[in-house]
Scaffold this active site. Sequence first.
Site, short mmCIF file in Angstrom:
data_model
loop_
_atom_site.label_atom_id
_atom_site.label_comp_id
_atom_site.label_asym_id
_atom_site.label_seq_id
_atom_site.Cartn_x
_atom_site.Cartn_y
_atom_site.Cartn_z
N GLU A 276 10.66 76.50 45.10
CA GLU A 276 11.14 78.09 44.71
C GLU A 276 11.98 78.22 45.98
O GLU A 276 11.88 77.95 47.12
CB GLU A 276 9.79 78.67 45.13
N GLU A 281 13.25 88.55 49.74
CA GLU A 281 11.99 89.26 49.57
C GLU A 281 11.75 90.33 50.67
O GLU A 281 12.23 90.31 51.86
CB GLU A 281 10.67 88.42 49.97
#
Length: 397
Positions: A276, A281
């Site tokens: 990932e 974020e």
Amino acid sequence: MLRLSPTILLCCYCTCFISCSKSDNNSSGTLPAVSVNSVSQERTLTNSTFRFTVSLDKAATADATVNYKTIAATATEDEDYEAVSGTITIAKGQSQANFEVQVTGDSLRKEDEFFYVQLENPKNCVLGSKAKGSGNIINANGLYFPVDNSGYTSPASYAGYSLVWSDEFDGTLISDANWQFEAGNNNGWGNNELEYYTNRSQNAFVSQGNLIIEARKESFQTSNYTSARMITKGNKEFTYGRVDIRAKLPKGKGIWPALWMLGSNISSVSWPACGEIDIMELVGHEPNKVYGTLHWGTSAAVHDSKGAGYTLGAGSFDEAFHVYSLIWTADSLKIYLDNNIEVFKISRTEISTGNYPFDKSFFFIFNIAVGGNWPGSPDDTTVFPQRMVVDYIRVFQ
């Protein structure tokens, strides 16, 4: 000849007066009560008609009339709707009649608005408990959403690279050649998230060259929030290169936007073995800080991650566009903000748990989560809707 005393005459008069008064009151009490309904409709691009029904609670025994008029509230008279007034007649033996209000066409996505409709001066009827209704104009699903374009813009080209794919979101629809939607709650998506992801235009649409992903507070299916999660899996997948994503972010307690990637082999090896790459974020209670992170490992129980954050010196990431970049080679991955601010970097030699996943193809994911283990749940300070605006994504190799 019978003569009645004054006392008896007075009693007879009182009895007659009381009896007549009761008769008059009963007559008034038999009049039907008149009311008007409320109407809620989505606003359309062209003018639309709101049709109101004036009703009697029982059929009229004579023609009943009542005046009606519109009254401005949050909707503006003669801008959002055409003001009307008049008299409506409900014919003897009938119980309903209608009048109409024209609502001005518009596609701007904004707060819903409303106006009132008021009944007055009834004849052969009385005003009921619902003599005032409302016309509720639903603007929240409009597909035009202008955005302040201020902020950083990345170069259109780089020495030594060629543009291999981009989505500039210049059309009127989200391209199904590039994107597909993941829908549902999926047991909180492994993070105890609270939203239900949909493929509706209420939660994702394009406007004026931007992709808009919108998180809403609303009851839908099994959840109290909705949002969108878009992926390029099976459509656009890449290994190595430079990725630039220009975006303006949402904020608020419990809001969790992400621009990220997963290994294309996730269906066969699962997470985190697929790898990932979190290019960006943000947790909404820290609107001035973004994170870049990598995850890998052989299983959820044997899982490693490394990352770092960057905090703005002034302002927050909802106020202007920034560019979030990944520079990915066979030997390292680096995440940048606005081209020259290094948020995080990692070399291949630092990734030792399990097989190295970052030499295979990955696909993109854009989403806004609501709630979850990291940001926590929304609270009374969280304003909805919240939107992430993406101007473009570009891949260079």
